[in-house]
Scaffold this motif. Structure first.
Motif, PDB file in Angstrom:
ATOM      1  N   MET A 105      14.224 -15.674   8.312  1.00 38.05           N
ATOM      2  CA  MET A 105      12.922 -16.045   7.736  1.00 38.05           C
ATOM      3  C   MET A 105      13.040 -16.067   6.213  1.00 38.05           C
ATOM      4  SD  MET A 105      10.205 -16.533   9.744  1.00 38.05           S
ATOM      5  CE  MET A 105       8.684 -15.937   8.974  1.00 38.05           C
ATOM      6  N   PRO A 106      12.587 -17.124   5.570  1.00 33.68           N
ATOM      7  CA  PRO A 106      12.492 -17.106   4.113  1.00 33.68           C
ATOM      8  C   PRO A 106      11.560 -15.981   3.659  1.00 33.68           C
ATOM      9  CG  PRO A 106      12.221 -19.348   4.965  1.00 33.68           C
ATOM     10  CD  PRO A 106      12.190 -18.415   6.139  1.00 33.68           C
ATOM     11  N   ALA A 107      11.654 -15.588   2.421  1.00 35.48           N
ATOM     12  CA  ALA A 107      10.822 -14.521   1.878  1.00 35.48           C
ATOM     13  C   ALA A 107       9.449 -15.039   1.452  1.00 35.48           C
ATOM     14  CB  ALA A 107      11.519 -13.881   0.683  1.00 35.48           C
ATOM     15  N   GLY A 108       8.502 -14.126   1.378  1.00 42.02           N
ATOM     16  CA  GLY A 108       7.200 -14.442   0.800  1.00 42.02           C
ATOM     17  C   GLY A 108       6.210 -15.073   1.757  1.00 42.02           C
ATOM     18  N   ILE A 109       6.554 -15.208   3.036  1.00 45.50           N
ATOM     19  CA  ILE A 109       5.635 -15.793   4.016  1.00 45.50           C
ATOM     20  C   ILE A 109       4.634 -14.725   4.454  1.00 45.50           C
ATOM     21  CG2 ILE A 109       5.462 -16.993   6.244  1.00 45.50           C
ATOM     22  CD1 ILE A 109       7.341 -18.552   4.600  1.00 45.50           C
ATOM     23  N   PRO A 110       3.327 -14.967   4.308  1.00 42.44           N
ATOM     24  CA  PRO A 110       2.334 -13.974   4.734  1.00 42.44           C
ATOM     25  C   PRO A 110       2.349 -13.793   6.250  1.00 42.44           C
ATOM     26  CG  PRO A 110       1.335 -15.659   3.319  1.00 42.44           C
ATOM     27  CD  PRO A 110       2.704 -16.149   3.699  1.00 42.44           C
ATOM     28  N   VAL A 111       2.340 -12.552   6.686  1.00 43.11           N
ATOM     29  CA  VAL A 111       2.281 -12.242   8.117  1.00 43.11           C
ATOM     30  C   VAL A 111       1.278 -11.104   8.322  1.00 43.11           C
ATOM     31  CG1 VAL A 111       4.639 -12.972   8.641  1.00 43.11           C
ATOM     32  CG2 VAL A 111       4.220 -10.625   7.902  1.00 43.11           C
ATOM     33  N   ALA A 112       0.742 -11.022   9.538  1.00 43.58           N
ATOM     34  CA  ALA A 112      -0.266 -10.001   9.814  1.00 43.58           C
ATOM     35  C   ALA A 112       0.025  -9.371  11.170  1.00 43.58           C
ATOM     36  CB  ALA A 112      -1.662 -10.620   9.811  1.00 43.58           C
ATOM     37  N   LEU A 113       0.170  -8.061  11.182  1.00 41.44           N
ATOM     38  CA  LEU A 113       0.516  -7.387  12.430  1.00 41.44           C
ATOM     39  C   LEU A 113      -0.570  -7.544  13.487  1.00 41.44           C
ATOM     40  CD1 LEU A 113       2.500  -4.108  11.748  1.00 41.44           C
ATOM     41  CD2 LEU A 113       3.224  -6.232  12.841  1.00 41.44           C
ATOM     42  N   ASP A 114      -1.831  -7.661  13.072  1.00 42.14           N
ATOM     43  CA  ASP A 114      -2.877  -7.793  14.094  1.00 42.14           C
ATOM     44  C   ASP A 114      -2.819  -9.156  14.791  1.00 42.14           C
ATOM     45  OD1 ASP A 114      -3.632  -8.928  11.714  1.00 42.14           O
ATOM     46  OD2 ASP A 114      -5.772  -8.607  12.022  1.00 42.14           O
ATOM     47  N   GLU A 115      -2.379 -10.181  14.062  1.00 44.15           N
ATOM     48  CA  GLU A 115      -2.160 -11.475  14.716  1.00 44.15           C
ATOM     49  C   GLU A 115      -1.023 -11.373  15.733  1.00 44.15           C
ATOM     50  OE1 GLU A 115      -3.216 -14.156  10.730  1.00 44.15           O
ATOM     51  OE2 GLU A 115      -1.301 -14.397  11.759  1.00 44.15           O
ATOM     52  N   GLN A 154      -0.120  -8.699  17.273  1.00 46.77           N
ATOM     53  CA  GLN A 154      -0.635  -7.916  18.399  1.00 46.77           C
ATOM     54  C   GLN A 154      -1.458  -8.792  19.343  1.00 46.77           C
ATOM     55  OE1 GLN A 154       0.092  -4.494  18.922  1.00 46.77           O
ATOM     56  NE2 GLN A 154      -0.656  -5.180  20.913  1.00 46.77           N
ATOM     57  N   ALA A 155      -2.254  -9.678  18.764  1.00 45.52           N
ATOM     58  CA  ALA A 155      -3.071 -10.570  19.589  1.00 45.52           C
ATOM     59  C   ALA A 155      -2.184 -11.479  20.442  1.00 45.52           C
ATOM     60  CB  ALA A 155      -3.993 -11.410  18.703  1.00 45.52           C
ATOM     61  N   ALA A 156      -1.085 -11.948  19.855  1.00 43.82           N
ATOM     62  CA  ALA A 156      -0.162 -12.790  20.610  1.00 43.82           C
ATOM     63  C   ALA A 156       0.437 -12.008  21.776  1.00 43.82           C
ATOM     64  CB  ALA A 156       0.950 -13.321  19.684  1.00 43.82           C
ATOM     65  N   LEU A 157       0.802 -10.751  21.520  1.00 45.36           N
ATOM     66  CA  LEU A 157       1.369  -9.926  22.596  1.00 45.36           C
ATOM     67  C   LEU A 157       0.341  -9.668  23.693  1.00 45.36           C
ATOM     68  CD1 LEU A 157       3.474  -7.314  20.603  1.00 45.36           C
ATOM     69  CD2 LEU A 157       4.318  -8.993  22.263  1.00 45.36           C
ATOM     70  N   ASP A 158      -0.894  -9.477  23.288  1.00 40.56           N
ATOM     71  CA  ASP A 158      -1.934  -9.189  24.279  1.00 40.56           C
ATOM     72  C   ASP A 158      -2.094 -10.331  25.284  1.00 40.56           C
ATOM     73  OD1 ASP A 158      -2.338  -6.766  23.101  1.00 40.56           O
ATOM     74  OD2 ASP A 158      -4.128  -7.355  21.993  1.00 40.56           O
ATOM     75  N   ARG A 159      -1.828 -11.554  24.809  1.00 42.75           N
ATOM     76  CA  ARG A 159      -1.995 -12.707  25.706  1.00 42.75           C
ATOM     77  C   ARG A 159      -1.020 -12.687  26.871  1.00 42.75           C
ATOM     78  NH1 ARG A 159      -1.500 -18.287  23.395  1.00 42.75           N
ATOM     79  NH2 ARG A 159      -2.064 -18.888  25.514  1.00 42.75           N
ATOM     80  N   ARG A 160       0.168 -12.121  26.683  1.00 39.47           N
ATOM     81  CA  ARG A 160       1.133 -12.117  27.785  1.00 39.47           C
ATOM     82  C   ARG A 160       1.078 -10.828  28.624  1.00 39.47           C
ATOM     83  NH1 ARG A 160       4.382  -8.472  27.688  1.00 39.47           N
ATOM     84  NH2 ARG A 160       5.466  -9.110  29.566  1.00 39.47           N
ATOM     85  N   ARG A 161       0.193  -9.922  28.287  1.00 39.95           N
ATOM     86  CA  ARG A 161       0.178  -8.611  28.945  1.00 39.95           C
ATOM     87  C   ARG A 161      -0.296  -8.723  30.384  1.00 39.95           C
ATOM     88  NH1 ARG A 161      -3.683  -4.665  26.035  1.00 39.95           N
ATOM     89  NH2 ARG A 161      -5.072  -5.891  27.338  1.00 39.95           N
TER      90      ARG A 161
END
Lengths: 333, 333, 333, 333
Positions: free
Chosen positions: C30-40, C42-49
């Motif tokens: 991954m290049p540096a400086g890309i904004p990421v959010a752990l809650d997003e 988490q939401a992605a993981l919740d979809r496959r649960r």
């Protein structure tokens, strides 16, 4: 990854045994539209040719580059570039005695240990002739780099001779040492069946910044692997190199150039300097007098060292180009 | 291939910044059924820990290995082995001033040149702490190699000291040099804010034969890259190494051991010997007195050098194992 | 390359057995400086649960993402991003009978054929639980793609139901089919120990142009491999796909969209459409009634299919970004 | 990894544009000592040649394989095997109008989108002619596999025809369908400027067991990628394939062969069966009547599909051979 490919984003694959039909190289990953010229490539190949210098091996090879793919109307197509060079001067009968004999310092014995089978007529892939493919790769790598970036290797010391800083590089690749004296020395070695090693230095002027990755693919480690993969090279150093081993930190940090243009494995844009050692050819005595063997391979190795450095730089440049696209580096760091 | 993976058939991927939550390693490609023991792995990690030796950095890290996958009932599963080590002693406030300051010889400036963004609190991936992952990888690599194959690194010279051949390796990794004298010397350096480099040697006893590939993946070039990828290493040599540069062929070929157990890039089964140079840490002066910095990193680097050599050997062994299956090597070459 | 890594320039490495301590993923490149959010994430993981939908497996897993490296102050560092998810609900005693039993359609028997050793407590790496790592990788891949590029998978047909074009996607991932009716159907299947397969479709809207390489890494072949690597997928098609087999050229060439947004293996910028088939879970009968098994895995597979497509796109985008840097594509082709 | 290489342990690199000097292939990673025969390779190439069948494209190419390296005294050397085939019948003038024209369904437009530059004279790397290199690779892959392992592709359906199970494969690659009827049908299509797609099936009899890896490199996903990388293929399935989508679990699990010889991504030793779809050539109308275009490419694609399957099997076999060496699989699982 099988052993005859080098690089990740710009990948060089070479093939050819010294006594087979041809040597060749495939360069994959070149962007399209880069101008290339076959006569420039031919000139690069001519620099590594034996027989070019009077004291070197008597084997005269035309080494004519024949282009097979990847180029159209003088520019790269973005497809694999294949170039071959025919082996025109192989004389297998010279090598018949080698069917059951292992030469010290060659790959003869270790190839049998590895594969249980080999082409006894010559070094096969372990022959110096495989460097044809490296020089081909280096040419295309150079076309990818900024014009201002220049890679220059020379012989720092050879037998009794030492290069002078800033002097011109002569025909034998030494700086400020008379070519005739080197030629005479090498002829004498040849006549007495002797050989000699040498120290080689190389600078990379105006390298792109940001090349190299922090852990396993530091620019210094990829340069080391590239240079150490050349047959006769037995040591590699960059910056102060070996000198660092006996040095104190207070002395070293005073001059930035001691870090050799690489910090934390990443190029800073300053001149990169590295060095390597080539061992004396192990064919000595009567065989060395009679056969087509160099008493010192350093003069022929110079374009190969340059080619390997160019391949490392171009490969890392492609990767850095992708990163730049997403996160432009600040103009004034 | 992104920069934090090493190896082809046995692949180590490491992660973790020095001041983030944890360091870790994933080892993929291990065959199944190999016995492994977490306490042995822990012992390997303890050898590289700072704070173990009195003169080294004051940062005390538990470095407790926590296994996450790939092992079942004491044996490998053939699936990726993941091990993490928490960063428990990071004190980010120590590093606040570094937000806008670049330390010479560190990756601070070059990381910004590369990425335009960095974690200013420490070296990030360029910290010596990333070697935790290498030592984890080295442990599993060793489990793959024949028991008779032993990799041993020691300090050949450090400041005024020289190791004695065949003597025992002391606590600081020197042979036949009194540990107390080394400790006193390092304490003195530390007190005066000074640092020093060192020469390291490493032998591989009873290596498997046939490892290495003829052109770009010679065993010597893969060892060079592996060792040069360690942060402070500035030079690499094998066999006679640097000594070859001033040598004549007639002298060299007399002793087979001069070729360092590698011919044509392939291991012959004889002892392999290589060396490397670590530069003096570039933190000197008042900062070196106050902070948690080693005056010489060579003692801590030894297990890392061994780990890198083990990874190269195990990776090549897996490839050679496949070749052996198709073309068994002759028993008596 | 060992089996748990995916991608070249953006490389995902996953680890974890279904009944070991944790599942995890390392995303390198991954290049540096890309904004990421752990809650997003988490939401992605919740979809496959599993357990999210009433008719699916009773195993309730928290699946809480724990970040270990590669992120600083909400942005990527350009270093490997490691995320783990603990396995909190494993009940090994459920699986004791499996020590000597091979389930049809599972990897039980073939793992022993391959390795001679396995973790009998569950599917190990072949469990559906390994898709946790794919979803983690997909999240970061998506962060690299242009915001306008949207990947959407849905269930085209499941048992008696067919999706309606352009209708909204419901809770079960079908379009224009009442969720309650699907839920009742799945509950009935579960009660009778039965299972069912499904057809899945996926579109990529506004994909970057120029992705894919002409020969072995066509975008369609990399998508095929990515999607077919998901456990239960047994078929893949793109564009008209299977329909092409019985078609005449004159009919096909009239509509450009028949080529599925990919020509000569390279994306044209038009909407890409592909489809795949998931087979019915092979656990049926009394075991299916009692255990924690889905009667149809299609609803849970949707985010995994999307993640795999995102990973392929982002990996190719990084490569194309490098090419663009050297040879900017014309604005109006 | 640049786009013209395929495989990890056995790596095929191909090169050559349809209207350049030559097509070629380099196969690296072959163990030494494997017997090979150039006339067998030539026979494999002849099967894919256009002009072989009366209704196919009028372009007559000699397609004579010329060996350049890697073979000595009828056996492999363990070094890269390079084979080239000259392009003798290119008539660039046929293609002049294509300098500014993009053919639908071809790579013309997408290549410009990608590279901003192309060889307008033909498909370049996207031409069907690049499959020459695949067939070369497939021949050497087959030499590595056990003699009992047989890969056989045939046309399952083409226009109005359906193959009969267990019948002989005719000249056009259909089973139990009269060749003259197929020929007449294709000639009619050609005369009317029409083209047609086809369904292809392929079986792998007596495959080695244990091939494939559990997550991203399942045997089914690597087969999918290999087959989908062939220009005209638009769909892939294995085992019941598309049929699974509408099936219940109780029906599927009754017959083991429904799983297509692959469980959990790993070969079980049972017959593997997969299928694919080739779309109708997109050149139709007056151009199709006049030019050298196949009305259906399925007959010529069969040896290419077989070659790709062989390459996948041989690549995985080399990896599995290494694993076997460390952990021999039980003889009776």
């Amino acid at each position: 990854m099988p052993g005859s490919s080098f690089g990740e984003s710009l990948r060089l694959t070479t093939f050819g045994e010294s006594h087979g039909p041809a040597m060749g190289a495939v360069v994959d990953g070149m962007p399209a539209g880069i101008p290339v010229a076959l006569d420039e490539l031919q000139a690069a190949l001519d620099r590594r040719r034996p027989g070019r210098l009077s004291a070197t091996t008597g084997r005269i090879e035309g080494d004519r580059a024949e282009y097979l793919s990847g180029i159209f109307e003088g520019r790269t197509l973005g497809t694999p570039i294949a170039v071959i060079v025919r082996n025109t001067d192989a004389r297998p009968s010279d090598y018949d005695e080698l069917r059951t004999e292992y030469r010290p310092g060659h790959a003869d014995r270790s190839t049998v240990l590895k594969h249980g089978f080999r082409d006894h007529r010559g070094g096969g892939r372990a022959s110096g002739r495989e460097t044809v493919g490296r020089v081909i790769g280096g040419y295309f790598a150079q076309r990818l780099l900024p014009a201002a970036c220049r890679v220059t290797a020379w012989i720092e010391s050879l037998g009794p001779f030492r290069s002078l800083p800033d002097a011109e590089r002569g025909r034998y690749g030494m700086r400020g040492v008379d070519d005739d004296r080197i030629e005479a020395y090498l002829a004498e070695l040849k006549a007495s069946g002797e050989s000699v090693g040498a120290l080689i230095a190389c600078t990379i002027d105006q390298p792109p910044t940001g090349l190299g990755e922090p852990v396993f693919h530091k620019l210094k480690s990829d340069l080391a692997r590239a240079v150490m993969s050349v047959g006769a090279v037995t040591a590699f150093e960059y910056g102060l190199g070996h000198g660092f081993g006996a040095e104190h930190g207070s002395a070293v940090t005073q001059t930035e150039s001691n870090f050799g243009g690489i910090e934390g494995g990443i190029s800073t844009g300053e001149r990169i300097r590295f060095g390597c050692v080539v061992r004396p050819p192990s064919t000595v005595g009567e065989k060395a007098k009679a056969g087509r063997h160099d008493p010192c391979i350093a003069p022929r190795v110079l374009p190969v060292i340059e080619a390997m450095a160019l391949l490392v730089l171009a490969d890392h440049l492609l990767r850095q180009a992708a990163i730049d696209r997403f996160q432009p580096r600040p103009l004034s760091p």
